[in-house]
Design an enzyme around this catalytic site. Sequence first.
Site, PDB file in Angstrom:
ATOM      1  N   SER A   1       0.836  -1.189   0.000  1.00 33.67           N
ATOM      2  CA  SER A   1       0.000   0.000   0.000  1.00 33.67           C
ATOM      3  C   SER A   1       0.877   1.247   0.000  1.00 33.67           C
ATOM      4  CB  SER A   1      -0.944  -0.039   1.203  1.00 33.67           C
ATOM      5  OG  SER A   1      -1.852   1.038   1.137  1.00 33.67           O
TER       6      SER A   1
ATOM      7  N   ASP B   1      -4.688   2.801  -6.768  1.00 33.93           N
ATOM      8  CA  ASP B   1      -5.224   1.732  -5.929  1.00 33.93           C
ATOM      9  C   ASP B   1      -6.656   1.433  -6.294  1.00 33.93           C
ATOM     10  OD1 ASP B   1      -5.865  -0.021  -3.917  1.00 33.93           O
ATOM     11  OD2 ASP B   1      -4.601   0.994  -2.487  1.00 33.93           O
TER      12      ASP B   1
ATOM     13  N   HIS C   1      -8.321  -4.913  -0.549  1.00 35.39           N
ATOM     14  CA  HIS C   1      -7.070  -4.201  -0.308  1.00 35.39           C
ATOM     15  C   HIS C   1      -6.275  -4.781   0.859  1.00 35.39           C
ATOM     16  CE1 HIS C   1      -4.396  -0.798  -0.695  1.00 35.39           C
ATOM     17  NE2 HIS C   1      -4.518  -0.543   0.583  1.00 35.39           N
TER      18      HIS C   1
END
Length: 789
Positions: A147, A196, A225
Amino acid sequence: MGGVTSSVAAKLAFFPPSPPSYEVVTEPESGVVRLSRYHHRENVEVLRLPTRRGTEIVALYVRNPMAAFTVLYSHGNAADLGQMYELFLELSIHLRVNLLGYDYSGYGQSSGKPTEQNTYADIETAYKCLIENYGAKEEEIILYGQSVGSGPTVDLAARLPHLRAIMLHSPILSGLRVMYPVKRTYWFDIYKGTSDEVVDFSHGKKLWELCNEKYEPLWLKGGKHCDLELFPEYLTHAKKFISTVEKSPSQRSTWRKVQNIPGLLVFSHHSGFGFSSMNRFWNGPNQRRPHQPTSADKPVRVAFGFLFLPSKTRSHQETALPPLPPHQSSIRAKNWKRNIDRFDAPRPLDLSSEEIGTAAIKRAIRALRKRHLLEEGAHAPAINALSRPLVAQGLEWKEKAENLELELQQCYKAHTRLSEQLVVEIAECRKSKALVQEKEESINNLQNDISLAREENLQIKQCLDEKTKALDLLMQCEDMMQQLKVSSIEQLRQQVDGIVRQREAGYVDHAESTVPSSCKHTIHAHEGGCGSILFQHNSDKLISGGQDRTVKIWDTKSGTLSSTLHGCLGGYLILLSRMTTDLSLLLAVQTTYMYGRLALVGRNLLSAAYDHTMKVWDLVKGYCTNTIIFQSNCNSLSYTMDGLTFCSGHVDGNLRIWDSRMGKVVGEVAAHSQAVTSIYVSQSGNLLLTSGRDNLHNLFDLRTLEICGTFRANGNRVASNWSRSCISPDEKCVTAGSSDGSIYIWSRLNNNMLSILEGHSSPVLSCAYGGPGNTLASADKNGNLCIWC
């Protein structure tokens, strides 16, 4: 202006857990540093590392003895080391790697604030720690970015030409693109390079197609995620990638090469998160971030990616064109000068700068293509000559390569099994070592105890010799006392037998009892209940004790109160009287702790309490002469006619006969299946009546302890643990009260029901016969007395 906007962007991009999920704790005795949520492990170290920007970060190093590589892990947003601890341990074991994870500035227990520049300094500090403290080499390090951690990961990778590999997990295109799908890269953005949630996975697919060295991709369907590591494919593919990284470049025969882009292993889901290439990384290992904005390509959705770098990055000289011959070099220099002069000359007014640049690029491409054709023609004979033996041996080499590949896979499998077995055996060895140390300490303690025991044994032996001499003297005295006791017991037995024979012969005369049919007097005697009643010997006087802490004497003929006695501190009195007509001795005992367990004969009083004890008292001397301890509590007591033995009814339902002088059981019988509530010895002393919570009334022969009668009725229910039943003086009737307020009378001789008396409105607690005419009296829980005729 740029610093302010970047600071605002950083506040919107970083979300450290608040409060942190852990604290850094230092053990006072050993000095070991650990996380507060977890116990110390031998292969885990907690570090505090100062950065070049003046902050101090907390790092966690997990060591694996079978590791060939070290992973530098940059975790995602809204997480810290306390939450990642278990995942780090699992990755280190399953991937067989050492692992260093760290908290960014402002995350967990790291000082400072989270900013883009601080994260660059944080990962540099962690990388230097691996090199300087743990002796790791650049070729042995794999960067892992998750991330928001993909930003500093790729930034560091762009400056390490010999890095082994890079792994990106749910990477971001840039900080701004996480919040809004812009197509330009602005000057105030952070981590310019990934996306993302809103990026399509086609970018990841394109990156894989442009890689120098490819690895089989994995697209994870349904992944999100923050849960990709929960998919079994995640760990399986990661293991395969690490195994592939361990091979030398010549062994990666299954990878295909294309132009200019390093290798990429992609894990993705079709509906989740992803990344596209970060421009500063793809432009080359020695280049910094570009100043030009990223292209407006269609966004990518890639959830998890591994970027593999070759063990040796090609230098600029290796990628440049080969040198030209001298005569061609001079010709090329002249053409280059001519082109420069042409660009320096005034340009036509009808051509723009973009058109002129486009034309120059086209001319350069044509020149390069022409040169390529010339070089290819010059080297063609040599290439053909070298290719002939290679083609001939190609099949043999291919077969050998396949055999070696199979052997290598088997070696990897055996290596994996041995590694896991070694880890288990190392842990078992440590446990065994600790156990041996504990056993040695226990042996030393036992040896000390043995030495002390030997000394104590010597002392005890000396004391035992002295006691033995004293015991010999006591035995002599005991023999003398036994002889005297035998003679006394024989005399006493003769006296008792004489009394029994007299009673059996009918010398003790009692008036014949009549079965009552009606209530003569109903008296409200006490407030709160009346638990005990007693007739004065050969008198019409009835004595009652109640919950109102009084003892009252009643005239049963007239039903009037004769006198009231005060002085007791508790209620539900137990009444006992000497066998005298003048009532010279009356005992009234409160039942706060005894609940009706008293017996009186001569000068001795017997009591029992719910502390598992029974005591014999001397009323003349005023103290306890004997204490008997028994495992089952006693509910009722009564002396036999000889005064030397007594009977007790217990909670376990058994009836026991005791020797009052020795305090030992001389007889025992299971009288009831539930607790015994009362026992009553007949006037002749030959019969004993027991009542129990099983609603049975059993009659025993005291001489043999055998049941000679059982009395029961459908409506008869014992009211409490201390309800008292009785036998008429002529031993012809058995009388007991019931919880419904009735009184049941049975014939002792044939067990038939003689009468059921009704006169009480509450459970009957006690019944008694007395007086010249064998009058029956009863008492209930409301404090009422009934005199029956």
